[in-house]
Design a protein around this motif. Sequence first.
Motif, PDB file in Angstrom:
ATOM      1  N   SER A   3     -16.272   3.618  20.987  1.00 59.75           N
ATOM      2  CA  SER A   3     -16.585   2.280  21.503  1.00 59.75           C
ATOM      3  C   SER A   3     -15.959   1.210  20.619  1.00 59.75           C
ATOM      4  CB  SER A   3     -18.101   2.081  21.568  1.00 59.75           C
ATOM      5  OG  SER A   3     -18.669   2.981  22.494  1.00 59.75           O
ATOM      6  N   ARG A   4     -15.975   1.425  19.293  1.00 55.29           N
ATOM      7  CA  ARG A   4     -15.328   0.470  18.390  1.00 55.29           C
ATOM      8  C   ARG A   4     -13.820   0.421  18.640  1.00 55.29           C
ATOM      9  NH1 ARG A   4     -19.523   2.089  15.385  1.00 55.29           N
ATOM     10  NH2 ARG A   4     -18.518   3.916  14.463  1.00 55.29           N
ATOM     11  N   MET A   5     -13.221   1.571  18.861  1.00 59.03           N
ATOM     12  CA  MET A   5     -11.789   1.620  19.156  1.00 59.03           C
ATOM     13  C   MET A   5     -11.501   0.861  20.453  1.00 59.03           C
ATOM     14  SD  MET A   5      -9.407   4.986  19.599  1.00 59.03           S
ATOM     15  CE  MET A   5      -8.759   5.277  17.977  1.00 59.03           C
ATOM     16  N   ASP A   6     -12.347   1.018  21.451  1.00 61.30           N
ATOM     17  CA  ASP A   6     -12.193   0.306  22.720  1.00 61.30           C
ATOM     18  C   ASP A   6     -12.288  -1.197  22.488  1.00 61.30           C
ATOM     19  OD1 ASP A   6     -12.106   0.205  25.715  1.00 61.30           O
ATOM     20  OD2 ASP A   6     -14.124  -0.616  25.435  1.00 61.30           O
ATOM     21  N   ARG A   7     -13.260  -1.627  21.654  1.00 62.30           N
ATOM     22  CA  ARG A   7     -13.437  -3.056  21.382  1.00 62.30           C
ATOM     23  C   ARG A   7     -12.206  -3.636  20.674  1.00 62.30           C
ATOM     24  NH1 ARG A   7     -18.022  -3.097  18.519  1.00 62.30           N
ATOM     25  NH2 ARG A   7     -16.932  -3.248  16.542  1.00 62.30           N
ATOM     26  N   VAL A   8     -11.641  -2.898  19.707  1.00 65.83           N
ATOM     27  CA  VAL A   8     -10.439  -3.355  19.008  1.00 65.83           C
ATOM     28  C   VAL A   8      -9.283  -3.513  19.990  1.00 65.83           C
ATOM     29  CG1 VAL A   8      -8.683  -2.651  17.333  1.00 65.83           C
ATOM     30  CG2 VAL A   8     -11.096  -2.449  16.753  1.00 65.83           C
ATOM     31  N   LEU A   9      -9.117  -2.549  20.873  1.00 57.99           N
ATOM     32  CA  LEU A   9      -8.031  -2.623  21.852  1.00 57.99           C
ATOM     33  C   LEU A   9      -8.244  -3.776  22.841  1.00 57.99           C
ATOM     34  CD1 LEU A   9      -7.497   1.181  22.487  1.00 57.99           C
ATOM     35  CD2 LEU A   9      -5.926  -0.379  21.317  1.00 57.99           C
ATOM     36  N   ARG A  10      -9.490  -3.996  23.272  1.00 63.58           N
ATOM     37  CA  ARG A  10      -9.769  -5.117  24.176  1.00 63.58           C
ATOM     38  C   ARG A  10      -9.513  -6.456  23.486  1.00 63.58           C
ATOM     39  NH1 ARG A  10     -15.197  -5.172  25.799  1.00 63.58           N
ATOM     40  NH2 ARG A  10     -15.682  -3.393  24.487  1.00 63.58           N
ATOM     41  N   ASP A  11      -9.902  -6.563  22.195  1.00 66.13           N
ATOM     42  CA  ASP A  11      -9.622  -7.791  21.444  1.00 66.13           C
ATOM     43  C   ASP A  11      -8.118  -8.029  21.342  1.00 66.13           C
ATOM     44  OD1 ASP A  11     -12.329  -8.154  21.122  1.00 66.13           O
ATOM     45  OD2 ASP A  11     -12.375  -7.471  19.023  1.00 66.13           O
TER      46      ASP A  11
ATOM     47  N   VAL B 115      -5.789  -7.005  23.442  1.00 65.61           N
ATOM     48  CA  VAL B 115      -5.308  -7.417  24.765  1.00 65.61           C
ATOM     49  C   VAL B 115      -5.668  -8.875  25.029  1.00 65.61           C
ATOM     50  CG1 VAL B 115      -5.608  -7.066  27.258  1.00 65.61           C
ATOM     51  CG2 VAL B 115      -5.303  -5.103  25.741  1.00 65.61           C
ATOM     52  N   ALA B 116      -6.902  -9.275  24.701  1.00 65.84           N
ATOM     53  CA  ALA B 116      -7.332 -10.660  24.938  1.00 65.84           C
ATOM     54  C   ALA B 116      -6.501 -11.628  24.106  1.00 65.84           C
ATOM     55  CB  ALA B 116      -8.815 -10.801  24.607  1.00 65.84           C
ATOM     56  N   HIS B 117      -6.223 -11.287  22.861  1.00 69.29           N
ATOM     57  CA  HIS B 117      -5.432 -12.158  21.980  1.00 69.29           C
ATOM     58  C   HIS B 117      -4.005 -12.291  22.490  1.00 69.29           C
ATOM     59  CE1 HIS B 117      -4.008 -14.089  18.364  1.00 69.29           C
ATOM     60  NE2 HIS B 117      -3.026 -13.192  18.281  1.00 69.29           N
ATOM     61  N   HIS B 118      -3.399 -11.194  22.888  1.00 72.49           N
ATOM     62  CA  HIS B 118      -2.013 -11.224  23.332  1.00 72.49           C
ATOM     63  C   HIS B 118      -1.862 -11.746  24.762  1.00 72.49           C
ATOM     64  CE1 HIS B 118      -1.518  -8.976  19.665  1.00 72.49           C
ATOM     65  NE2 HIS B 118      -0.241  -9.293  19.725  1.00 72.49           N
ATOM     66  N   ALA B 119      -2.911 -11.672  25.558  1.00 69.45           N
ATOM     67  CA  ALA B 119      -2.853 -12.214  26.923  1.00 69.45           C
ATOM     68  C   ALA B 119      -2.777 -13.739  26.863  1.00 69.45           C
ATOM     69  CB  ALA B 119      -4.062 -11.762  27.723  1.00 69.45           C
ATOM     70  N   ARG B 120      -3.388 -14.350  25.825  1.00 71.45           N
ATOM     71  CA  ARG B 120      -3.339 -15.806  25.666  1.00 71.45           C
ATOM     72  C   ARG B 120      -1.940 -16.275  25.304  1.00 71.45           C
ATOM     73  NH1 ARG B 120      -7.443 -16.150  21.316  1.00 71.45           N
ATOM     74  NH2 ARG B 120      -8.534 -14.313  21.989  1.00 71.45           N
ATOM     75  N   ASP B 121      -1.186 -15.420  24.594  1.00 67.92           N
ATOM     76  CA  ASP B 121       0.158 -15.785  24.178  1.00 67.92           C
ATOM     77  C   ASP B 121       1.136 -15.779  25.331  1.00 67.92           C
ATOM     78  OD1 ASP B 121      -0.886 -15.927  21.658  1.00 67.92           O
ATOM     79  OD2 ASP B 121      -0.064 -13.986  20.972  1.00 67.92           O
ATOM     80  N   SER B 122       0.823 -15.063  26.394  1.00 77.45           N
ATOM     81  CA  SER B 122       1.756 -14.921  27.530  1.00 77.45           C
ATOM     82  C   SER B 122       1.834 -16.167  28.359  1.00 77.45           C
ATOM     83  CB  SER B 122       1.333 -13.767  28.435  1.00 77.45           C
ATOM     84  OG  SER B 122       1.349 -12.576  27.702  1.00 77.45           O
TER      85      SER B 122
END
Length: 101
Positions: A84-92, A94-101
Amino acid sequence: MSSRSKRKCPDIPIPSSREDAAINAAAKSDPHAQPLSVQQLAAMVPIKALRGRPKAASRKQLVSVRYSPEVLAYFRSTGQGWQSRMDRVLRDYVAHHARDS
């Protein structure tokens, strides 16, 4: 042959139409045993549907992924819930890099 097949099933008497009508009349006359309404019957759900973990709002997908041994060792060393922690890191990420797009 199993022990079940050796057992004799009891005969179940089927009531006649007259007996069935008398049984139904007796049941309906009991104020504590009234038949269910259409709304009550519609609201009923099988007990299997109520068992187990509640369904999540967003279902996760099962995938096969290969990670480097160091990444797995780190997350596993964090203890129970490491996936679950690994999933949270990956979601964070994605959220951070989605803002850059």
